[in-house]
Design a protein around this motif. Sequence first.
Motif, PDB file in Angstrom:
ATOM      1  N   SER A  59     -17.261 -14.420 -13.329  1.00 44.53           N
ATOM      2  CA  SER A  59     -15.908 -14.354 -12.937  1.00 44.53           C
ATOM      3  C   SER A  59     -15.323 -15.857 -12.858  1.00 44.53           C
ATOM      4  CB  SER A  59     -16.156 -14.195 -11.191  1.00 44.53           C
ATOM      5  OG  SER A  59     -16.323 -12.732 -11.085  1.00 44.53           O
ATOM      6  N   ARG A  60     -16.358 -16.729 -13.699  1.00 42.08           N
ATOM      7  CA  ARG A  60     -15.992 -17.962 -13.921  1.00 42.08           C
ATOM      8  C   ARG A  60     -15.670 -18.407 -15.296  1.00 42.08           C
ATOM      9  NH1 ARG A  60     -20.079 -17.851 -10.156  1.00 42.08           N
ATOM     10  NH2 ARG A  60     -19.512 -18.996  -8.170  1.00 42.08           N
ATOM     11  N   THR A  61     -15.573 -17.279 -16.067  1.00 43.24           N
ATOM     12  CA  THR A  61     -15.327 -17.658 -17.521  1.00 43.24           C
ATOM     13  C   THR A  61     -14.359 -16.530 -18.079  1.00 43.24           C
ATOM     14  OG1 THR A  61     -17.766 -18.265 -17.661  1.00 43.24           O
ATOM     15  CG2 THR A  61     -16.594 -17.876 -19.960  1.00 43.24           C
ATOM     16  N   ILE A  62     -13.638 -17.131 -18.936  1.00 40.73           N
ATOM     17  CA  ILE A  62     -12.663 -16.145 -19.845  1.00 40.73           C
ATOM     18  C   ILE A  62     -12.786 -16.416 -21.242  1.00 40.73           C
ATOM     19  CG2 ILE A  62     -10.059 -15.660 -20.073  1.00 40.73           C
ATOM     20  CD1 ILE A  62      -9.534 -16.731 -17.351  1.00 40.73           C
ATOM     21  N   GLN A  63     -12.899 -15.246 -21.897  1.00 40.44           N
ATOM     22  CA  GLN A  63     -13.073 -15.449 -23.465  1.00 40.44           C
ATOM     23  C   GLN A  63     -11.878 -14.584 -24.023  1.00 40.44           C
ATOM     24  OE1 GLN A  63     -16.943 -14.761 -26.206  1.00 40.44           O
ATOM     25  NE2 GLN A  63     -15.862 -12.629 -26.095  1.00 40.44           N
ATOM     26  N   LEU A  64     -11.294 -15.245 -25.122  1.00 45.23           N
ATOM     27  CA  LEU A  64     -10.314 -14.789 -25.917  1.00 45.23           C
ATOM     28  C   LEU A  64     -10.750 -14.722 -27.271  1.00 45.23           C
ATOM     29  CD1 LEU A  64      -8.840 -17.055 -23.850  1.00 45.23           C
ATOM     30  CD2 LEU A  64      -6.695 -15.956 -24.793  1.00 45.23           C
ATOM     31  N   THR A  65     -10.720 -13.667 -28.154  1.00 45.15           N
ATOM     32  CA  THR A  65     -10.835 -13.755 -29.604  1.00 45.15           C
ATOM     33  C   THR A  65      -9.880 -12.820 -30.322  1.00 45.15           C
ATOM     34  OG1 THR A  65     -12.652 -12.930 -30.995  1.00 45.15           O
ATOM     35  CG2 THR A  65     -12.469 -11.690 -29.053  1.00 45.15           C
ATOM     36  N   ASP A  66      -9.829 -13.411 -31.651  1.00 45.14           N
ATOM     37  CA  ASP A  66      -9.062 -12.433 -32.526  1.00 45.14           C
ATOM     38  C   ASP A  66      -9.700 -11.245 -33.202  1.00 45.14           C
ATOM     39  OD1 ASP A  66     -10.483 -13.915 -34.300  1.00 45.14           O
ATOM     40  OD2 ASP A  66      -8.625 -15.116 -34.926  1.00 45.14           O
ATOM     41  N   THR A  67     -10.996 -11.054 -32.822  1.00 45.68           N
ATOM     42  CA  THR A  67     -11.714 -10.077 -33.743  1.00 45.68           C
ATOM     43  C   THR A  67     -11.563  -8.617 -33.196  1.00 45.68           C
ATOM     44  OG1 THR A  67     -13.680 -10.308 -32.230  1.00 45.68           O
ATOM     45  CG2 THR A  67     -13.267 -12.004 -34.004  1.00 45.68           C
ATOM     46  N   GLY A  68     -10.871  -8.638 -31.998  1.00 45.12           N
ATOM     47  CA  GLY A  68     -10.970  -7.201 -31.240  1.00 45.12           C
ATOM     48  C   GLY A  68     -11.871  -7.095 -30.437  1.00 45.12           C
ATOM     49  N   ILE A  69     -12.271  -5.680 -30.233  1.00 48.00           N
ATOM     50  CA  ILE A  69     -13.099  -5.362 -29.155  1.00 48.00           C
ATOM     51  C   ILE A  69     -13.750  -4.033 -29.304  1.00 48.00           C
ATOM     52  CG2 ILE A  69     -11.757  -4.397 -27.471  1.00 48.00           C
ATOM     53  CD1 ILE A  69     -13.161  -5.717 -25.366  1.00 48.00           C
ATOM     54  N   PRO A 109     -18.563 -10.612 -34.857  1.00 49.00           N
ATOM     55  CA  PRO A 109     -17.574 -10.583 -36.066  1.00 49.00           C
ATOM     56  C   PRO A 109     -17.082 -12.050 -36.589  1.00 49.00           C
ATOM     57  CG  PRO A 109     -17.064  -8.902 -34.523  1.00 49.00           C
ATOM     58  CD  PRO A 109     -17.980  -9.623 -33.770  1.00 49.00           C
ATOM     59  N   ILE A 110     -16.734 -12.168 -37.664  1.00 52.69           N
ATOM     60  CA  ILE A 110     -16.148 -13.447 -38.124  1.00 52.69           C
ATOM     61  C   ILE A 110     -14.869 -13.356 -37.242  1.00 52.69           C
ATOM     62  CG2 ILE A 110     -14.735 -14.284 -40.093  1.00 52.69           C
ATOM     63  CD1 ILE A 110     -17.032 -13.020 -42.040  1.00 52.69           C
ATOM     64  N   GLY A 111     -14.404 -14.748 -36.900  1.00 53.88           N
ATOM     65  CA  GLY A 111     -13.251 -14.969 -36.377  1.00 53.88           C
ATOM     66  C   GLY A 111     -13.490 -15.958 -35.232  1.00 53.88           C
ATOM     67  N   THR A 112     -12.289 -16.222 -34.486  1.00 55.96           N
ATOM     68  CA  THR A 112     -12.250 -17.544 -33.298  1.00 55.96           C
ATOM     69  C   THR A 112     -12.493 -16.777 -32.009  1.00 55.96           C
ATOM     70  OG1 THR A 112     -10.586 -18.359 -35.043  1.00 55.96           O
ATOM     71  CG2 THR A 112     -10.842 -19.130 -32.395  1.00 55.96           C
ATOM     72  N   TYR A 113     -13.103 -17.627 -31.487  1.00 51.05           N
ATOM     73  CA  TYR A 113     -13.759 -17.210 -29.960  1.00 51.05           C
ATOM     74  C   TYR A 113     -13.480 -18.484 -29.081  1.00 51.05           C
ATOM     75  CZ  TYR A 113     -16.183 -13.380 -32.329  1.00 51.05           C
ATOM     76  OH  TYR A 113     -16.608 -12.305 -32.903  1.00 51.05           O
ATOM     77  N   LEU A 114     -12.137 -18.296 -28.074  1.00 50.74           N
ATOM     78  CA  LEU A 114     -12.084 -19.237 -27.124  1.00 50.74           C
ATOM     79  C   LEU A 114     -12.441 -19.061 -25.939  1.00 50.74           C
ATOM     80  CD1 LEU A 114      -8.217 -20.014 -28.135  1.00 50.74           C
ATOM     81  CD2 LEU A 114     -10.148 -20.986 -29.430  1.00 50.74           C
ATOM     82  N   THR A 115     -13.392 -19.932 -25.458  1.00 44.46           N
ATOM     83  CA  THR A 115     -14.059 -19.569 -24.059  1.00 44.46           C
ATOM     84  C   THR A 115     -13.670 -20.713 -23.091  1.00 44.46           C
ATOM     85  OG1 THR A 115     -15.893 -18.672 -25.016  1.00 44.46           O
ATOM     86  CG2 THR A 115     -16.105 -19.136 -22.759  1.00 44.46           C
ATOM     87  N   LEU A 116     -12.929 -20.209 -22.065  1.00 42.70           N
ATOM     88  CA  LEU A 116     -12.440 -21.118 -20.884  1.00 42.70           C
ATOM     89  C   LEU A 116     -13.316 -20.909 -19.843  1.00 42.70           C
ATOM     90  CD1 LEU A 116      -9.099 -21.495 -19.861  1.00 42.70           C
ATOM     91  CD2 LEU A 116     -10.680 -21.370 -18.089  1.00 42.70           C
TER      92      LEU A 116
END
Length: 290
Positions: free
Chosen positions: A194-204, A59-66
Amino acid sequence: MERFRIRTDLALEARESFEGSDTEVHGVEVEEEYDEKRDIRLTRVRILTERGAKEMGKPIGTYLTLEAPGMATPDEDYHREISEVLAKCLRELMGEEKERSILVAGLGNRDVTPDALGPEAVSNLLITRHLIREYGKQVMGTERVNQISGIVPGVMAQTGMETSEIIQGIVAQTEPDLLIVVDALAARSTRRLSRTIQLTDTGIQPGSGVGNHRSSLTRESLGIPVIAIGVPTVVEAAAIIYDASGNCEQMPPHLNGMFVTPKNIDETIKQLSFTLSEAMNMAFQTEVQS
């Protein structure tokens, strides 16, 4: 890869699926930051148009991947640093600094270890809504404070109800300003387990990573902003074969749809759930004390 479509919940991996790291995807912006000292990489993927969303399958939105290779190790000091970075990312998605009523939902099945990340993270949260409603803000020792509530809705096999039905009922009754959902994800690459975290404002869409498609938890479906936080804890067998050989054309058909998780997943879930909950506690507290 053509015969067996390997699932991934990570927007970063969807972006990498286009040939060449420099390939431009119309309507998609990518920014990358790397902290060499702490070996933490932060990638922002912004999907800006419907065309970009269609090409990415997100979906359209922002995805932050650490990404942090050391995240899989039980180093408490390092996990504290990850929590600090993660808290900043969460505040970035939360936006304007103000008092909020925040509902945190830990999705997944507590009885299935790779799927227990959400429930375990909620169990470590500092829950404040009931205290503030009973005794006022003074009980928290500050004039401005977020009201934090938490819920572990379980899965349909346990409740007979869709996760979205339970969350919709809670949102309608308690009227939070923001919903944050925490869930285990599926990755395409074993190196991100287990080495990656994703945050997004698009929901789930709960269960999408393993093909159990349920009703979405989004701003459109709930009427409030929804931020999703997830960590990949499983990969498909096809992904392992592809990582090892460069293709999965010879994979036996009976392995299609099989998901694999590391043998130390119980320890990993315990560590990562605390890292996520600590980051959320930081974000909620710092936001009102800045």
